[in-house]
Design an enzyme around this catalytic site. Structure first.
Site, mmCIF file in Angstrom:
data_model
loop_
_atom_site.group_PDB
_atom_site.id
_atom_site.type_symbol
_atom_site.label_atom_id
_atom_site.label_comp_id
_atom_site.label_asym_id
_atom_site.label_seq_id
_atom_site.Cartn_x
_atom_site.Cartn_y
_atom_site.Cartn_z
ATOM 1 N N VAL A 74 1.341 -6.827 -12.448
ATOM 2 C CA VAL A 74 1.597 -7.192 -13.962
ATOM 3 C C VAL A 74 2.217 -8.738 -14.098
ATOM 4 C CG1 VAL A 74 1.165 -5.067 -14.764
ATOM 5 C CG2 VAL A 74 3.543 -5.880 -14.309
ATOM 6 N N SER A 136 -0.179 -13.193 -0.972
ATOM 7 C CA SER A 136 -0.582 -14.637 -1.358
ATOM 8 C C SER A 136 -2.327 -14.820 -1.168
ATOM 9 C CB SER A 136 0.302 -15.533 -0.458
ATOM 10 O OG SER A 136 -0.357 -16.819 -0.577
ATOM 11 N N LYS A 190 8.028 -14.883 -0.009
ATOM 12 C CA LYS A 190 7.005 -15.189 -0.937
ATOM 13 C C LYS A 190 7.265 -16.254 -1.586
ATOM 14 C CE LYS A 190 2.867 -15.399 -2.843
ATOM 15 N NZ LYS A 190 2.854 -15.760 -4.217
ATOM 16 N N HIS A 193 7.422 -19.442 0.451
ATOM 17 C CA HIS A 193 6.222 -19.752 0.669
ATOM 18 C C HIS A 193 5.388 -20.706 -0.288
ATOM 19 C CE1 HIS A 193 1.740 -18.925 -0.238
ATOM 20 N NE2 HIS A 193 1.770 -18.968 1.209
ATOM 21 N N ASN A 194 5.762 -20.023 -1.559
ATOM 22 C CA ASN A 194 5.142 -20.813 -2.771
ATOM 23 C C ASN A 194 5.841 -22.198 -2.766
ATOM 24 O OD1 ASN A 194 3.910 -18.702 -3.211
ATOM 25 N ND2 ASN A 194 4.301 -18.638 -5.410
ATOM 26 N N GLU A 197 4.225 -24.466 -0.373
ATOM 27 C CA GLU A 197 3.075 -24.706 -0.708
ATOM 28 C C GLU A 197 2.869 -26.006 -1.900
ATOM 29 O OE1 GLU A 197 0.845 -21.251 -2.437
ATOM 30 O OE2 GLU A 197 0.336 -22.330 -4.395
HETATM 31 P P1 NBP Z 1 -1.024 -12.096 -15.097
HETATM 32 O O1 NBP Z 1 0.277 -12.647 -14.260
HETATM 33 O O2 NBP Z 1 -1.686 -12.812 -16.071
HETATM 34 O O3 NBP Z 1 -0.652 -10.640 -15.803
HETATM 35 C C1 NBP Z 1 -1.522 -9.952 -16.481
HETATM 36 C C2 NBP Z 1 -1.587 -8.428 -16.432
HETATM 37 O O4 NBP Z 1 -0.457 -7.976 -16.693
HETATM 38 C C3 NBP Z 1 -2.380 -7.936 -17.270
HETATM 39 O O5 NBP Z 1 -3.007 -6.725 -16.735
HETATM 40 C C4 NBP Z 1 -1.522 -7.427 -18.579
HETATM 41 O O6 NBP Z 1 -2.153 -6.354 -19.295
HETATM 42 C C5 NBP Z 1 -0.379 -6.933 -17.806
HETATM 43 N N1 NBP Z 1 0.714 -7.052 -18.741
HETATM 44 C C6 NBP Z 1 1.601 -7.842 -19.394
HETATM 45 BR BR1 NBP Z 1 1.178 -9.828 -19.487
HETATM 46 N N2 NBP Z 1 2.378 -7.358 -20.003
HETATM 47 C C7 NBP Z 1 2.353 -5.992 -19.714
HETATM 48 C C8 NBP Z 1 3.510 -4.815 -19.974
HETATM 49 N N3 NBP Z 1 4.362 -5.111 -21.059
HETATM 50 N N4 NBP Z 1 2.803 -3.602 -19.757
HETATM 51 C C9 NBP Z 1 1.957 -3.311 -18.976
HETATM 52 N N5 NBP Z 1 1.120 -4.548 -18.252
HETATM 53 C C10 NBP Z 1 1.487 -5.613 -18.809
HETATM 54 O O7 NBP Z 1 -2.020 -11.507 -13.767
HETATM 55 P P2 NBP Z 1 -2.275 -11.978 -12.387
HETATM 56 O O8 NBP Z 1 -2.700 -13.561 -12.557
HETATM 57 O O9 NBP Z 1 -3.350 -11.069 -11.750
HETATM 58 O O10 NBP Z 1 -0.865 -11.954 -11.553
HETATM 59 C C11 NBP Z 1 -0.387 -10.672 -11.266
HETATM 60 C C12 NBP Z 1 0.779 -10.707 -10.568
HETATM 61 O O11 NBP Z 1 0.493 -11.516 -9.197
HETATM 62 C C13 NBP Z 1 1.702 -11.865 -11.201
HETATM 63 O O12 NBP Z 1 3.062 -11.562 -10.871
HETATM 64 C C14 NBP Z 1 1.753 -13.144 -10.512
HETATM 65 O O13 NBP Z 1 2.755 -13.931 -10.476
HETATM 66 C C15 NBP Z 1 1.285 -12.786 -9.148
HETATM 67 N N6 NBP Z 1 0.201 -13.609 -8.429
HETATM 68 C C16 NBP Z 1 -0.822 -14.301 -8.792
HETATM 69 C C17 NBP Z 1 -1.372 -15.018 -8.218
HETATM 70 C C18 NBP Z 1 -2.775 -15.551 -8.907
HETATM 71 O O14 NBP Z 1 -3.360 -16.334 -8.303
HETATM 72 N N7 NBP Z 1 -3.261 -15.293 -10.126
HETATM 73 C C19 NBP Z 1 -1.283 -14.959 -6.797
HETATM 74 C C20 NBP Z 1 -0.446 -14.398 -6.307
HETATM 75 C C21 NBP Z 1 0.663 -13.634 -7.078
HETATM 76 P P3 NBP Z 1 -3.123 -6.525 -20.443
HETATM 77 O O15 NBP Z 1 -4.503 -6.776 -19.935
HETATM 78 O O16 NBP Z 1 -2.925 -5.478 -21.277
HETATM 79 O O17 NBP Z 1 -2.630 -7.766 -21.086
#
Ligand code: NBP
Length: 480
Positions: A74, A136, A190, A193-194, A197
């Site tokens: 999340v 990552s 991590k 790492h970023n 990046e």
């Molecule tokens: P997001 O960072 O955009 O988070 C969205 C998710 O968080 C949704 O499932 C949303 O639920 C949930 N959420 C939120 Br916002 N507030 C919440 C709450 N109070 N209670 C429960 N759920 C909640 O998603 P992501 O891009 O998939 O990234 C997830 C994690 O992985 C992040 O920490 C991100 O930094 C990390 N990350 C992302 C990437 C990438 O390429 N995107 C790469 C590596 C790491 P909802 O659907 O109900 O809004």
């Protein structure tokens, strides 16, 4: 229905792809998302798979085999301020009353490590296990095999090791996951790492800017980067850059990259890396330059006002193309070494301060596949730490020392060429500045110490006396 092997909370881009990855390795998965419609759509789209969706968190928890392994993906927002709380805390709070002793909770988001350490303490006090892990590779990595950087206790790691090893990227059969160290070590690594990046991306952007100023077309750049990707610079970021240059805009028919607004976004991990480096007195000038370059790019309104008001040289680069390409290659390679040397130095120093017992060679090994900075170069870094696990600085490894010595002339020429032509090259020049400072047996800090003693009686040490003996001079008075 039988119990699931694994549970995942947070079905945004990372969560959905990770679930599909876990399921594809033979594990059954229970999923939960705050917005129930997302769960319903996801489960419906994958009704042929061993995935169960739940609208209630209690039902979700009850559906998982004990001891449970539940991963959260999340949005994590809490940064360097220890009092900040975010969605990860909200999820943990609602999860805790439903868990039973021995259950493992994993945060796979980009969490600032101090929050992982706080949460781990709170959960462990209640009899649960907790891991903060870096994941990552973005969407594709999550689906096909990310590089995974878990922290936490040995006991927690052992519990999740089979699943993490199964889903991670593989390089020559080696899984791109290792237990990084206890506490927040995984999130910390991590984060850096970023930061690395950010450095890699900015260096590539500066190479592009030089080529563009020299009149090299994007089609030619696609070929140059493709060629670079066959050699020592081979990496995911070089590869995707060469692909970007081949894409034409559907509307104008021009290269798409030239139609994209030059205002870079950032989510925080680069800034956190810089903050942590400053707190720990570690120089990461290349990463810092990359973070600042993004900030400067975001000041587009000011740049547009400033552009016609300030003068600069009329750019003129008349090196033969093949010579220029080779020199930029060499400068990029040398700058990249500095960027990694700085990032690894930060990991080393902070790891020592926290007693994380980090193995830099193993960290480089798991970055070879799955993650955004994956590169042939990482093999060289692993080898360097295999040669000497106590390496003080990556630059001092014979392989990297040799490249820096060989490339330093081209590097200077390219930085000079940028300066003379008014091309901003913050990361190339910061890297060269670090190299020149690091190799200087004598820096002008003697004058600095004199200044400090002059205005603040801060004292100084002398070259001809043992270190730790301090002197003060009665400097002449300055009037006005
Ligand atoms: P997001 O960072 O955009 O988070 C969205 C998710 O968080 C949704 O499932 C949303 O639920 C949930 N959420 C939120 Br916002 N507030 C919440 C709450 N109070 N209670 C429960 N759920 C909640 O998603 P992501 O891009 O998939 O990234 C997830 C994690 O992985 C992040 O920490 C991100 O930094 C990390 N990350 C992302 C990437 C990438 O390429 N995107 C790469 C590596 C790491 P909802 O659907 O109900 O809004």
């Amino acid at each position: 229905m039988s119990k699931s092997d694994f549970g995942l909370i947070g079905l945004a881009v990372m969560g959905q792809n990770l679930v599909l990855n876990v399921e594809s390795r033979g594990y059954s998965v229970s999923v939960f998302n705050r917005t129930t419609s997302v769960t319903d759509e996801f489960v419906a789209a994958h009704s042929d798979k061993k995935i169960q969706g739940f609208a209630s968190l209690a039902d979700f928890v009850a559906s998982i085999e004990r001891p449970r392994k539940i991963m959260m993906l999340v949005k994590s927002k809490a940064g360097a301020d220890p009092s900040e709380r975010d969605a990860v805390d909200a999820v943990i709070e609602s999860l805790v009353p439903l868990l039973e002793p021995g259950d493992l909770v994993i945060d796979g988001g980009n969490t600032y490590f101090i929050h992982t350490e706080r949460r781990a303490k709170e959960l462990e006090a209640k009899g649960f296990l907790y891991i903060g892990t870096g994941v990552s590779g973005g969407e594709e990595g999550a689906r096909k095999g990310p590089s995974i950087m878990p922290g936490g206790s040995e006991q927690a790691w052992k519990m999740i090791q089979p699943i993490f090893e199964a889903i991670s990227a593989k390089v020559n059969g080696d899984p791109c996951v290792t237990h990084i160290g206890k506490g927040g070590a995984g999130n910390y690594v991590k984060m850096v790492h970023n930061g690395i990046e950010y450095g890699d991306m900015q260096l590539i952007c500066e190479a592009y800017q030089i080529f563009k100023t020299a009149g090299i077309t994007t089609d030619e750049m696609a070929q140059i980067f493709d060629q670079w990707n066959q050699g020592e610079l081979e990496s995911y970021l070089i590869q995707i850059t060469s692909k970007i240059f081949t894409i034409k805009d559907e509307i104008t028919g021009q290269p798409l990259v030239e139609q994209i607004l030059d205002r870079a976004g950032q989510k925080g991990t680069g800034r956190w890396t810089v903050q942590s480096a400053a707190e720990n007195a570690v120089v990461i000038s290349t990463i810092n330059a990359a973070v600042e370059a993004r900030i400067l790019s975001s000041m587009r309104d000011q740049r547009l006002v400033a552009a016609p008001q300030f003068s600069g040289p009329e750019p003129k680069i008349d090196l033969p193309k093949d010579v220029l390409v080779q020199k930029v290659h060499d400068a990029l390679y040398a700058s990249k070494i500095i960027s990694y040397a700085q990032g690894l130095d930060l990991i080393k120093k902070v790891g020592e301060a926290h007693g994380w017992d980090l193995k830099l060679g193993s960290i480089a090994r798991i970055w070879r596949g799955g993650c955004i900075i994956r590169a042939r170069f990482l093999n060289r870094i692993t080898e360097a730490y295999e040669r000497n696990s106590d390496l003080v600085n990556l630059m001092l490894d014979p392989f990297f020392k040799d490249i820096l010595n060989k490339n330093q002339e081209s590097w200077r020429e390219i930085v000079s060429l940028g300066v003379l032509n008014g091309i901003p090259m913050p990361a190339f020049s910061a890297s060269l500045g670090y190299y020149d400072s690091y190799r200087s047996a004598r820096l002008p800090a003697n004058l600095l110490q004199a200044q400090r003693d002059f205005f603040g009686a801060h004292t100084y040490e002398r070259l001809d006396r043992p270190e730790g003996e301090f002197f003060h001079t009665e400097w002449p008075e300055v009037i006005g």
